[in-house]
Design an enzyme around this catalytic site. Structure first.
Site, mmCIF file in Angstrom:
data_model
loop_
_atom_site.group_PDB
_atom_site.id
_atom_site.type_symbol
_atom_site.label_atom_id
_atom_site.label_comp_id
_atom_site.label_asym_id
_atom_site.label_seq_id
_atom_site.Cartn_x
_atom_site.Cartn_y
_atom_site.Cartn_z
ATOM 1 N N HIS A 231 -6.750 -6.852 8.822
ATOM 2 C CA HIS A 231 -5.762 -6.170 7.963
ATOM 3 C C HIS A 231 -5.535 -4.711 8.352
ATOM 4 O O HIS A 231 -4.657 -4.057 7.815
ATOM 5 C CB HIS A 231 -6.163 -6.266 6.484
ATOM 6 C CG HIS A 231 -7.328 -5.369 6.122
ATOM 7 N ND1 HIS A 231 -8.625 -5.683 6.460
ATOM 8 C CD2 HIS A 231 -7.384 -4.181 5.479
ATOM 9 C CE1 HIS A 231 -9.429 -4.731 6.025
ATOM 10 N NE2 HIS A 231 -8.694 -3.797 5.430
HETATM 11 C C1 UD1 Z 1 -7.126 -1.138 1.094
HETATM 12 C C2 UD1 Z 1 -8.047 -0.032 1.586
HETATM 13 C C3 UD1 Z 1 -8.918 -0.559 2.730
HETATM 14 C C4 UD1 Z 1 -9.633 -1.830 2.322
HETATM 15 C C5 UD1 Z 1 -8.598 -2.844 1.849
HETATM 16 C C6 UD1 Z 1 -9.230 -4.146 1.417
HETATM 17 C C7 UD1 Z 1 -7.122 2.259 1.472
HETATM 18 C C8 UD1 Z 1 -6.623 3.366 2.287
HETATM 19 N N1 UD1 Z 1 -7.292 1.091 2.128
HETATM 20 O O1 UD1 Z 1 -6.253 -1.466 2.164
HETATM 21 O O2 UD1 Z 1 -9.882 0.416 3.051
HETATM 22 O O3 UD1 Z 1 -10.355 -2.333 3.429
HETATM 23 O O4 UD1 Z 1 -7.899 -2.255 0.732
HETATM 24 O O5 UD1 Z 1 -8.243 -5.090 1.138
HETATM 25 O O6 UD1 Z 1 -7.392 2.423 0.314
HETATM 26 N N2 UD1 Z 1 -0.642 -5.438 -1.638
HETATM 27 C C9 UD1 Z 1 -0.355 -6.586 -2.318
HETATM 28 N N3 UD1 Z 1 -1.079 -6.874 -3.434
HETATM 29 C C10 UD1 Z 1 -2.067 -6.081 -3.880
HETATM 30 C C11 UD1 Z 1 -2.355 -4.890 -3.175
HETATM 31 C C12 UD1 Z 1 -1.635 -4.584 -2.041
HETATM 32 O O7 UD1 Z 1 0.530 -7.337 -1.961
HETATM 33 O O8 UD1 Z 1 -2.710 -6.414 -4.890
HETATM 34 C C13 UD1 Z 1 0.122 -5.123 -0.417
HETATM 35 C C14 UD1 Z 1 1.205 -4.118 -0.678
HETATM 36 O O9 UD1 Z 1 2.290 -4.456 0.102
HETATM 37 C C15 UD1 Z 1 0.600 -2.817 -0.189
HETATM 38 C C16 UD1 Z 1 -0.260 -3.299 0.955
HETATM 39 O O10 UD1 Z 1 -0.743 -4.579 0.547
HETATM 40 O O11 UD1 Z 1 1.547 -1.886 0.170
HETATM 41 C C17 UD1 Z 1 -1.425 -2.396 1.283
HETATM 42 O O12 UD1 Z 1 -2.221 -2.193 0.116
HETATM 43 P P1 UD1 Z 1 -3.122 -0.882 -0.027
HETATM 44 O O13 UD1 Z 1 -3.910 -0.928 -1.272
HETATM 45 O O14 UD1 Z 1 -2.272 0.310 0.208
HETATM 46 O O15 UD1 Z 1 -4.073 -0.958 1.236
HETATM 47 P P2 UD1 Z 1 -4.874 -2.184 1.883
HETATM 48 O O16 UD1 Z 1 -4.289 -2.491 3.205
HETATM 49 O O17 UD1 Z 1 -5.056 -3.309 0.932
#
Ligand code: UD1
Length: 387
Positions: free
Chosen positions: A230
């Site tokens: 990811h």
């Molecule tokens: C976050 C953490 C990362 C961790 C990961 C575990 C930061 C900087 N990154 O990354 O360290 O390893 O979580 O999963 O905090 N999204 C969904 N549903 C959700 C949440 C997110 O669809 O419930 C999608 C959205 O499009 C969002 C993207 O995932 O923009 C990224 O989510 P985000 O929380 O920004 O970072 P992660 O890549 O999940």
């Protein structure tokens, strides 16, 4: 007649109000839930500490959030902030504003927080810590001191920021102690307590055996691989992601693969038209993000794990399963020096070579690091209670 204090406020209650320490425990994203769970359970034995669970809502999908509360038997959050997704600045800022309000409201109502506890390295971790420290609420960081020395990773920035403002640094492996000492933190603030994520793993391993996920997918123990990717470095570039997928497809012909796909990876695979390639491969099982117990069943019975997750590097080391880590560096070096992990960056050729080493039984074995013994949360709870 003068009223005796004991008449309006019996002694035990009076004492409780004076001595119970209110802890603001922050969670936001998936890896936070398995770290806070054992701490909340361990704190139940200490009546002088009252944890209040605050969920920022950084992760909000059922399979990235709610399912962990159910499976790890954590009570619903006392406070849910519903922040959701956004750019880094937006997400961080929104968490700061919302957490600050919770802390200020509690103080205004006469029930101030004595301390905040943050875990891991996600945006919610750093944001909540900043909000608290500016209100002079001391912050404890669980998983302090880990450093990849790669400032291109948002998590590294979150780790550095968070540790720099915390007065209680709870560390999972010796490298963390060295890093914090080198950054000038006082020895008395640094506590090598072990790994809370492994506490959860050890507690849940028996229950994970009840999962039917292997049968549902027709997989045999020790004869398949698990893949999770990811991180932007692996999934945001079409060529990089494409070459990794090619190797995985090649390997899957002899070793079936399970690929629980994170939402951001799914959107990249779709954008680069790689999803249909994966889905049409006979031996690649593409599933959505898995719950904790199904995932632990998958990883604990796997032949090999291919991942860019920090937590999974640690879990595979604790389980003794070979882990090919798709990152150029790691903030968890003990998983390579003592454990089963090898760093291979985003290099498709190295991935191919090491996968065949594992399949042929030529890969190294590892050992479980000291203090990854299922009791880290108990040690942490004792520190909070003794404060
Ligand atoms: C976050 C953490 C990362 C961790 C990961 C575990 C930061 C900087 N990154 O990354 O360290 O390893 O979580 O999963 O905090 N999204 C969904 N549903 C959700 C949440 C997110 O669809 O419930 C999608 C959205 O499009 C969002 C993207 O995932 O923009 C990224 O989510 P985000 O929380 O920004 O970072 P992660 O890549 O999940």
């Amino acid at each position: 007649m003068a009223i005796q204090l004991t008449e309006i406020c019996p002694k035990p209650l009076f004492l409780d109000l004076m001595t119970v320490k209110k802890l603001a425990c922050i969670v936001g994203a998936r890896p936070n839930f398995m770290k806070i769970a054992p701490i909340l359970h361990a704190l139940a034995a200490h009546k002088n500490v009252q944890p209040v669970l605050i969920h920022t809502g950084q992760h909000y999908d059922k399979n990235l959030s709610d399912i962990f509360f159910e499976e790890l038997k954590i009570s619903r959050p006392d406070i849910s902030l519903g922040i959701g997704s956004g750019s880094h600045a937006q997400q961080t800022a929104e968490v700061m504003v919302a957490v600050e309000k919770v802390l200020l409201d509690a103080a205004e109502q006469g029930h101030p927080f004595h301390r905040m506890v943050v875990v891991g390295d996600v945006n919610s971790t750093a944001a909540a810590a900043i909000a608290a420290i500016k209100l002079h609420i001391p912050v404890a960081h669980v998983e302090a001191g880990l450093r990849s020395f790669d400032r291109n990773m948002p998590e590294e920035i979150n780790r550095i920021l968070t540790d720099s403002i915390c007065d209680m640094l709870l560390v999972s492996e010796p490298s963390g102690v060295e890093n914090l000492a080198a950054e000038g933190h006082a020895q008395e603030n640094i506590h090598l307590v072990g790994n809370v994520m492994i506490d959860t793993l050890m507690t849940q391993l028996e229950r994970a055996k009840e999962s039917t996920i292997l049968d549902n997918m027709g997989l045999k123990k020790g004869q398949y691989g698990v893949v999770t990717l990811h991180r932007p470095a692996n999934v945001d570039d079409e060529q990089v992601l494409g070459s990794l997928i090619d190797v995985l497809l090649e390997i899957s012909v002899q070793t079936p693969l399970v690929f629980p796909i994170h939402p951001r990876t799914k959107s990249r695979l779709e954008a680069f038209e790689l999803m249909s390639k994966l889905e049409s491969a006979a031996n690649v099982h593409c599933i959505g993000p898995a719950g904790y117990l199904d995932f632990l069943c998958l990883t604990s019975n796997a032949k090999v794990i291919v991942t860019d997750s920090g937590g999974l590097q640690e879990e595979s080391t604790a389980l003794g399963i070979p882990c090919l880590t798709m990152r150029p560096s790691t903030e968890r070096p003990v998983t390579c020096s003592e454990g089963t992990s090898t760093l291979i960056g985003s290099d498709a050729d190295k991935l191919r070579t090491l996968l065949s080493q594992v399949i042929q039984g030529e890969y190294k074995s590892g050992k479980c690091p000291d203090l990854w013994d299922g009791k880290a949360a108990e040690r942490i709870a004792e520190i909070f209670a003794a404060e």
